[in-house]
Structure formats: structure tokens, C-alpha cells
Design a protein around this motif. Structure first.
Motif, PDB file in Angstrom:
ATOM      1  N   HIS A   1      28.432   6.200  52.431  1.00 61.26           N
ATOM      2  CA  HIS A   1      29.492   6.282  52.412  1.00 61.26           C
ATOM      3  C   HIS A   1      30.370   4.810  52.482  1.00 61.26           C
ATOM      4  O   HIS A   1      29.764   4.032  51.698  1.00 61.26           O
ATOM      5  N   ASN A   2      32.036   4.511  52.203  1.00 54.70           N
ATOM      6  CA  ASN A   2      32.682   3.108  52.570  1.00 54.70           C
ATOM      7  C   ASN A   2      32.511   1.966  52.915  1.00 54.70           C
ATOM      8  O   ASN A   2      31.796   1.184  51.924  1.00 54.70           O
ATOM      9  N   ASP A   3      32.036   1.896  54.340  1.00 53.41           N
ATOM     10  CA  ASP A   3      31.563   1.080  54.645  1.00 53.41           C
ATOM     11  C   ASP A   3      29.522   0.522  54.665  1.00 53.41           C
ATOM     12  O   ASP A   3      29.234  -0.385  55.226  1.00 53.41           O
ATOM     13  N   LEU A   4      29.225   1.186  53.695  1.00 52.68           N
ATOM     14  CA  LEU A   4      27.884   1.273  53.381  1.00 52.68           C
ATOM     15  C   LEU A   4      26.383   1.159  54.342  1.00 52.68           C
ATOM     16  O   LEU A   4      25.702   1.079  54.363  1.00 52.68           O
ATOM     17  N   ASN A   5      27.838   1.322  55.381  1.00 53.13           N
ATOM     18  CA  ASN A   5      25.980   0.954  56.606  1.00 53.13           C
ATOM     19  C   ASN A   5      26.170   2.360  56.941  1.00 53.13           C
ATOM     20  O   ASN A   5      24.673   2.454  58.235  1.00 53.13           O
ATOM     21  N   THR A   6      27.070   3.795  56.688  1.00 51.59           N
ATOM     22  CA  THR A   6      26.287   5.029  56.935  1.00 51.59           C
ATOM     23  C   THR A   6      25.934   5.549  55.841  1.00 51.59           C
ATOM     24  O   THR A   6      26.563   4.896  54.654  1.00 51.59           O
ATOM     25  N   ARG A   7      25.211   6.363  55.692  1.00 51.02           N
ATOM     26  CA  ARG A   7      24.989   7.274  54.896  1.00 51.02           C
ATOM     27  C   ARG A   7      24.274   8.943  55.128  1.00 51.02           C
ATOM     28  O   ARG A   7      24.533   8.598  56.533  1.00 51.02           O
ATOM     29  N   ASP A   8      24.520   9.662  54.410  1.00 51.34           N
ATOM     30  CA  ASP A   8      24.277  10.953  54.065  1.00 51.34           C
ATOM     31  C   ASP A   8      22.588  11.239  53.610  1.00 51.34           C
ATOM     32  O   ASP A   8      23.260  10.912  52.295  1.00 51.34           O
ATOM     33  N   THR A   9      21.931  11.874  54.021  1.00 46.45           N
ATOM     34  CA  THR A   9      20.977  12.092  53.834  1.00 46.45           C
ATOM     35  C   THR A   9      21.213  13.144  52.209  1.00 46.45           C
ATOM     36  O   THR A   9      21.548  14.738  53.168  1.00 46.45           O
ATOM     37  N   LEU A  10      20.776  13.649  50.949  1.00 44.58           N
ATOM     38  CA  LEU A  10      20.548  14.908  50.265  1.00 44.58           C
ATOM     39  C   LEU A  10      20.031  15.467  49.986  1.00 44.58           C
ATOM     40  O   LEU A  10      19.826  16.584  49.737  1.00 44.58           O
ATOM     41  N   ALA A  11      18.915  14.617  50.293  1.00 40.39           N
ATOM     42  CA  ALA A  11      17.969  15.506  50.324  1.00 40.39           C
ATOM     43  C   ALA A  11      16.481  14.647  49.927  1.00 40.39           C
ATOM     44  O   ALA A  11      15.936  13.653  50.255  1.00 40.39           O
ATOM     45  N   THR A  12      15.151  15.315  50.359  1.00 38.71           N
ATOM     46  CA  THR A  12      13.884  14.806  50.706  1.00 38.71           C
ATOM     47  C   THR A  12      12.896  15.525  50.800  1.00 38.71           C
ATOM     48  O   THR A  12      12.653  16.425  51.297  1.00 38.71           O
ATOM     49  N   GLU A  13      12.351  15.277  49.754  1.00 32.43           N
ATOM     50  CA  GLU A  13      10.662  16.042  49.480  1.00 32.43           C
ATOM     51  C   GLU A  13       9.771  15.000  49.634  1.00 32.43           C
ATOM     52  O   GLU A  13       9.640  14.358  48.436  1.00 32.43           O
ATOM     53  N   VAL A  14       9.186  15.600  50.219  1.00 28.39           N
ATOM     54  CA  VAL A  14       8.014  15.204  51.316  1.00 28.39           C
ATOM     55  C   VAL A  14       6.935  14.796  49.934  1.00 28.39           C
ATOM     56  O   VAL A  14       6.263  13.679  50.084  1.00 28.39           O
ATOM     57  N   ASN A  15       7.024  16.236  49.977  1.00 29.88           N
ATOM     58  CA  ASN A  15       5.088  16.448  48.071  1.00 29.88           C
ATOM     59  C   ASN A  15       4.356  15.737  48.686  1.00 29.88           C
ATOM     60  O   ASN A  15       3.838  15.543  49.871  1.00 29.88           O
ATOM     61  N   VAL A  16       3.408  14.522  47.157  1.00 27.27           N
ATOM     62  CA  VAL A  16       1.845  14.253  48.258  1.00 27.27           C
ATOM     63  C   VAL A  16       2.427  13.716  49.456  1.00 27.27           C
ATOM     64  O   VAL A  16       0.843  13.530  49.862  1.00 27.27           O
ATOM     65  N   LEU A  17       3.202  12.901  49.805  1.00 26.30           N
ATOM     66  CA  LEU A  17       3.196  12.202  51.356  1.00 26.30           C
ATOM     67  C   LEU A  17       3.249  12.799  52.005  1.00 26.30           C
ATOM     68  O   LEU A  17       2.369  12.176  53.614  1.00 26.30           O
TER      69      LEU A  17
ATOM     70  N   GLY B   1       0.117  16.279  41.829  1.00 24.72           N
ATOM     71  CA  GLY B   1       0.997  16.717  42.985  1.00 24.72           C
ATOM     72  C   GLY B   1       2.839  15.940  42.517  1.00 24.72           C
ATOM     73  O   GLY B   1       2.272  15.084  41.281  1.00 24.72           O
ATOM     74  N   LYS B   2       3.758  15.608  43.176  1.00 28.36           N
ATOM     75  CA  LYS B   2       4.649  14.963  42.924  1.00 28.36           C
ATOM     76  C   LYS B   2       5.060  13.957  43.865  1.00 28.36           C
ATOM     77  O   LYS B   2       4.715  13.723  44.778  1.00 28.36           O
ATOM     78  N   THR B   3       5.931  12.725  43.263  1.00 28.57           N
ATOM     79  CA  THR B   3       5.656  11.741  44.115  1.00 28.57           C
ATOM     80  C   THR B   3       6.635  11.772  45.182  1.00 28.57           C
ATOM     81  O   THR B   3       8.081  12.387  44.733  1.00 28.57           O
ATOM     82  N   PHE B   4       6.830  11.787  46.514  1.00 29.23           N
ATOM     83  CA  PHE B   4       8.013  11.812  46.926  1.00 29.23           C
ATOM     84  C   PHE B   4       9.609  10.904  46.700  1.00 29.23           C
ATOM     85  O   PHE B   4       9.614  10.161  45.933  1.00 29.23           O
ATOM     86  N   PHE B   5      10.289  11.934  47.234  1.00 31.20           N
ATOM     87  CA  PHE B   5      11.919  11.667  46.417  1.00 31.20           C
ATOM     88  C   PHE B   5      12.552  11.410  47.582  1.00 31.20           C
ATOM     89  O   PHE B   5      12.897  12.799  48.911  1.00 31.20           O
ATOM     90  N   TRP B   6      13.751  11.200  47.571  1.00 25.93           N
ATOM     91  CA  TRP B   6      15.227  10.524  48.807  1.00 25.93           C
ATOM     92  C   TRP B   6      16.493  10.415  47.799  1.00 25.93           C
ATOM     93  O   TRP B   6      15.813   9.528  46.904  1.00 25.93           O
ATOM     94  N   ALA B   7      17.484  11.561  47.814  1.00 24.74           N
ATOM     95  CA  ALA B   7      18.232  10.829  47.892  1.00 24.74           C
ATOM     96  C   ALA B   7      19.865  10.795  48.937  1.00 24.74           C
ATOM     97  O   ALA B   7      19.200  12.057  49.936  1.00 24.74           O
ATOM     98  N   GLY B   8      20.471  10.091  48.717  1.00 28.30           N
ATOM     99  CA  GLY B   8      21.018   9.487  49.352  1.00 28.30           C
ATOM    100  C   GLY B   8      22.218   8.961  48.456  1.00 28.30           C
ATOM    101  O   GLY B   8      22.621   9.127  47.876  1.00 28.30           O
ATOM    102  N   LYS B   9      23.856   9.512  49.732  1.00 29.38           N
ATOM    103  CA  LYS B   9      24.667   9.014  49.463  1.00 29.38           C
ATOM    104  C   LYS B   9      25.445   8.324  50.025  1.00 29.38           C
ATOM    105  O   LYS B   9      25.188   8.754  51.726  1.00 29.38           O
TER     106      LYS B   9
END
Length: 307
Positions: A87-103, A77-85
């Protein structure tokens, strides 16, 4: 006291206004385990990773006296992976990818060596998984600490409510507290959440600090003002790790000790945001921690004379 941590060990790819990373080490249990090791507390991690998880990371856990018998390795299997970006205030973010995989099919296995853990910290996972951990413990730990999020409030509220009823301490942010309680006032929100089961309610407010509620008592702490904030990923997990590890180190579970634990958690979280991922928190030693705690003391101690 032994600290048992159940949560994700994962990969993250992070982008902030200050730079970006490829896949780096992440996951709630990772931050919590590293933080507990800085405080000199024995902890064990229960999680699952894939065959792509590097041995060097497992060695890092072991070198920090973190018990990894509960980390299952699914070689195919593959390990859980999350990618995010962020915003400038660092309080908000956008999830770019979520790969639940073995989780996705994670079935926690509690090693015999950690069955006697006095403190159980349940990282942000499906509440059904969190409940299964409690059911697999031979004896209920002295303290059960729960971290959760609004996603589970939206998708699994019934089972989350069941989990909250079995919890001693719940740690959530202000937005989540308002959603869970239906109250805008955080004081009223904490009171309603307390009625759901937890004896202690922690409400995190990001750069504005945190609140601890117990019975009719409230304790508030600020966040340490920092010149450089690069990456807030894992700050909440580090906060929870510092909080739980301090209680384990002091072997006391009461409101006064939790007040100090809250400050230790916030101090440790202030390190995490200074670099990407776990890089900064892995550099921290006990002397660094005490220096940061002194800064907190100077920030919050004052005398007032009323004429």
C-alpha cells in the motif's frame, strides 16, 4: 565465526506505488547470505529450490563465498514463489499469490562443511523445520537466532513455543511480540518472551527502528530517515543478516556487541529498501557500509549540558 543460515531461497513478484517487478530473486536466506558477504563473513545456506532456479543465482552465491552445499535442487519441482502488493504507506501489503512448491516438503540437510558453524540463524520457516535443524547439528551452535512470524503463532503455537525455548535470540516485530506475549507494552512483552527461553529479545519497529532487551537492560535505535524507499521486501532479513554477521565477525556474543550489531543490521536494511528485491544490497560494498554507519553515528550521537 561461521554463520549457518536456514531459510527460503525463492522468487518474488513485487508491486509498490513506485513500480512492479516480474519474478525476481528473493527469500530470507538469500538476503541474509548476501548481507553477510558484504561484511566479509563466511556463511552457508541450507534451503531448497526447484529445477527452474537459474544457475546464475547459484553462481552469485558462490562468487560471494557463500557455501551452497546445503541448497537442495529438486529438478522436477518449482521454487517457492510469493507475489505481493504494498500500500501507499509501504507498511502494509496484500499477498497476491503464494506457491509453496518444493518448500512444502523441505527436509533440511546440514553439510559436513557447516556442522561446525558457531552461529545458527533460523529464517522464517515452520517451527518444526527449525527444530529439525537443531536436532541435525552434531553440536549445538554457540548462538541460535530465531526469526518467526504471526502465521506460526496462529497455526503452530505449541511447536513454536518449543522452538523458542531452545533459542538464544529471537527477532520479531512489534505486532508479533504483542501477539506472542499478550502484552501491549513492548517492555512487558519482551519480559514475557524472555521467560519463554531467549536470553536476548529483538523487537523490530519498521521505520521506527528496533529495540534490544537483555536481562533488565534495553537498547533502542532509530531507523535511518531515507529520501527514497521503493521496496521493503527483505529488509527484516537483511537486518537479521547484518546483526548475525557482525557478531560472527567480532567473535563476541554479549549485550554490548549486540548493540553495535543492531546498528549494523539496521544500516544494511536501509540499503535494501532503496531498490527492488536484492538489487541494491548486491551493489553495496564495505565503503558504502561504513559511510552509512557514519550517518547512523551522526544521527544518534549528542551531548547534553544541564545547568
Amino acid at each position: 565465526m561461521k554463520l549457518l543460515v536456514v531459510g527460503s531461497v525463492a522468487f518474488d513478484a513485487i508491486e509498490t506505488p513506485f513500480g512492479k517487478t516480474d519474478k525476481i530473486l528473493g527469500g530470507a536466506a538469500t538476503y541474509i547470505g548476501i548481507t553477510s558477504s558484504v561484511l566479509g563473513v563466511k556463511s552457508g545456506i541450507v534451503s531448497v529450490v526447484g529445477g527452474d532456479f537459474p544457475q546464475e543465482h547459484l553462481d552469485m552465491f558462490t562468487n560471494r563465498d557463500i557455501n551452497i552445499e546445503g541448497i537442495e535442487i529438486v529438478k522436477e519441482g518449482k521454487t517457492f514463489f510469493w507475489a505481493g502488493k504494498y500500500h501507499n504507506d509501504l507498511n502494509t501489503r496484500d499477498t497476491l499469490a503464494t506457491e509453496v512448491n518444493v518448500l512444502e516438503n523441505f527436509d533440511p540437510k546440514i553439510p559436513d562443511s557447516m556442522q561446525d558453524a558457531e552461529i545458527l540463524l533460523l529464517g522464517n520457516l515452520h517451527p518444526g523445520v527449525q527444530l529439525s535443524v537443531l536436532e541435525k547439528m552434531h553440536n549445538r551452535p554457540k548462538l541460535v537466532i530465531l526469526d518467526t512470524m504471526n502465521f506460526w503463532m496462529d497455526s503452530a503455537l505449541d511447536i513454536l513455543t518449543e522452538m523458542i525455548a531452545k533459542t538464544d535470540v529471537i527477532s520479531i516485530n512489534d505486532e508479533e511480540a504483542r501477539q506472542l506475549s499478550g502484552e501491549y507494552s513492548l517492555v512487558k512483552a519482551a519480559k514475557k518472551i524472555h521467560e519463554m527461553g531467549p536470553e536476548y529479545v529483538i523487537i523490530k519497529k519498521g521505520e521506527h527502528g528496533a529495540l534490544l532487551f537483555h536481562d533488565h537492560k534495553v537498547f533502542a535505535i532509530p531507523a535511518l530517515p531515507l529520501e527514497d524507499v521503493f521496496d521493503p521486501t527483505g529488509a527484516g532479513d537483511t537486518f537479521a543478516g547484518g546483526f548475525a554477521a557482525y557478531l560472527a565477525k567480532k567473535e563476541k556474543i554479549d549485550f554490548e556487541t549486540m548493540k553495535s550489531a543492531l546498528i549494523v543490521g539496521s544500516a544494511m536494511a536501509s540499503f535494501t529498501v532503496e531498490k527492488f528485491g536484492t538489487e541494491r544490497i548486491q551493489e553495496v560494498n564495505e565503503a558504502d557500509m561504513f559511510d552509512r554507519l557514519r550517518q547512523f553515528k551522526e544521527l544518534t550521537t549528542f551531548d547534553v549540558e544541564l545547568q
